[in-house]
Design a protein around this motif. Structure first.
Motif, PDB file in Angstrom:
ATOM      1  N   HIS A  44     -77.776 -41.982  -0.549  1.00  0.00           N
ATOM      2  CA  HIS A  44     -78.458 -41.059   0.156  1.00  0.00           C
ATOM      3  C   HIS A  44     -77.889 -40.465   1.423  1.00  0.00           C
ATOM      4  O   HIS A  44     -77.068 -41.191   2.022  1.00  0.00           O
ATOM      5  N   THR A  45     -78.076 -39.333   1.807  1.00  0.00           N
ATOM      6  CA  THR A  45     -77.317 -38.641   2.816  1.00  0.00           C
ATOM      7  C   THR A  45     -78.350 -38.978   4.141  1.00  0.00           C
ATOM      8  O   THR A  45     -79.347 -39.504   4.006  1.00  0.00           O
ATOM      9  N   MET A  46     -77.527 -38.573   5.293  1.00  0.00           N
ATOM     10  CA  MET A  46     -78.157 -39.125   6.592  1.00  0.00           C
ATOM     11  C   MET A  46     -79.476 -38.052   6.672  1.00  0.00           C
ATOM     12  O   MET A  46     -80.420 -38.498   7.420  1.00  0.00           O
ATOM     13  N   GLN A  47     -79.365 -36.843   6.306  1.00  0.00           N
ATOM     14  CA  GLN A  47     -80.490 -36.039   6.323  1.00  0.00           C
ATOM     15  C   GLN A  47     -81.628 -36.626   5.405  1.00  0.00           C
ATOM     16  O   GLN A  47     -82.662 -36.576   6.030  1.00  0.00           O
ATOM     17  N   HIS A  48     -81.341 -37.151   4.305  1.00  0.00           N
ATOM     18  CA  HIS A  48     -82.467 -37.858   3.619  1.00  0.00           C
ATOM     19  C   HIS A  48     -82.932 -38.978   4.208  1.00  0.00           C
ATOM     20  O   HIS A  48     -84.168 -39.156   4.481  1.00  0.00           O
ATOM     21  N   ALA A  50     -83.224 -39.443   7.528  1.00  0.00           N
ATOM     22  CA  ALA A  50     -84.013 -38.667   8.695  1.00  0.00           C
ATOM     23  C   ALA A  50     -85.257 -38.466   8.032  1.00  0.00           C
ATOM     24  O   ALA A  50     -86.317 -38.700   8.604  1.00  0.00           O
ATOM     25  N   ARG A  51     -85.329 -37.961   7.059  1.00  0.00           N
ATOM     26  CA  ARG A  51     -86.739 -37.438   6.216  1.00  0.00           C
ATOM     27  C   ARG A  51     -87.419 -38.505   6.027  1.00  0.00           C
ATOM     28  O   ARG A  51     -88.589 -38.466   6.229  1.00  0.00           O
ATOM     29  N   SER A  56     -86.098 -36.064  12.722  1.00  0.00           N
ATOM     30  CA  SER A  56     -85.189 -34.857  12.581  1.00  0.00           C
ATOM     31  C   SER A  56     -83.567 -35.539  12.469  1.00  0.00           C
ATOM     32  O   SER A  56     -83.359 -36.527  12.924  1.00  0.00           O
ATOM     33  N   TYR A  57     -82.856 -34.714  12.028  1.00  0.00           N
ATOM     34  CA  TYR A  57     -81.272 -35.127  11.708  1.00  0.00           C
ATOM     35  C   TYR A  57     -80.834 -35.313  12.943  1.00  0.00           C
ATOM     36  O   TYR A  57     -80.272 -36.393  13.218  1.00  0.00           O
ATOM     37  N   ASN A  61     -79.023 -38.577  14.532  1.00  0.00           N
ATOM     38  CA  ASN A  61     -77.525 -38.633  15.196  1.00  0.00           C
ATOM     39  C   ASN A  61     -77.814 -39.040  16.825  1.00  0.00           C
ATOM     40  O   ASN A  61     -76.754 -39.732  17.086  1.00  0.00           O
TER      41      ASN A  61
END
Length: 190
Positions: A44-48, A50-51, A56-57, A61
């Protein structure tokens, strides 16, 4: 005279230097580390992530950079983290450093340091295990001594005192109750 590319490199390295120093001083909270490891393991990405956490992303961070602490997040963020990690919310709150071992003690029993020292001396006097207790325990930090006492009392609490004030075995009772109702899931390593 340096060309503009060299100037850019010097400027960017001088800008990076304080943040790299800050990064060395910043220690990633255990909860955040567990979430990042799980996300990486799952691809999974860090954006995922966060969701999934409902933030928020940018907020994720900020936690990663140490500008704020995930332990200060709203309860619902910790609930989302628990769901993502597959562990109870209480464990997430421990990983978030919102709950410590001393929070599991009964309040108003006097000075904690004196109680811990007294408990350690009782441990040394124990006829079964006293001889095996390393002398270095006397010079260990209070938190290490408290953890040792917690484990000792959990292991030695008689069944009749399972919910007694002096025993921490209520954790076992809670775990057994949750297991009986299917509330505890084995998820493997974080």
């Amino acid at each position: 005279m340096k060309n503009s590319k060299e100037n850019d490199n010097d400027a960017s390295s001088s800008v990076r230097e304080p943040s790299s120093t800050a990064a060395k001083q910043h220690r990633t909270p255990q909860l955040l580390a567990a979430l990042i490891v799980k996300a990486q393991r799952e691809g999974h990405t860090m954006q995922h992530l966060a969701r999934v956490l409902g933030v928020s992303y940018a907020r994720l961070n900020q936690w990663r950079r140490g500008e704020s602490h995930i332990g200060n997040a709203q309860r619902w963020v910790h609930e989302h983290a628990a769901g993502y990690l597959g562990i109870p919310v209480i464990l997430v709150r421990v990983l978030a450093q919102n709950i410590t071992l001393s929070d599991l003690l009964w309040p108003d029993q006097g000075d904690l340091a004196l109680q811990v020292e007294s408990g350690i001396h009782q441990l040394y006097d124990d006829s079964y295990i006293g001889g095996f207790v390393p002398p270095a325990l006397l010079s260990a930090s209070t938190s290490v001594k408290l953890f040792v006492l917690f484990l000792y009392r959990e292991l030695n609490a008689p069944a009749s005192a399972a919910m007694g004030r002096s025993s921490a075995s209520w954790l076992s009772t809670l775990r057994e109750a949750m297991s009986a109702e299917g509330g505890v899931r084995a998820t493997g390593k974080l």
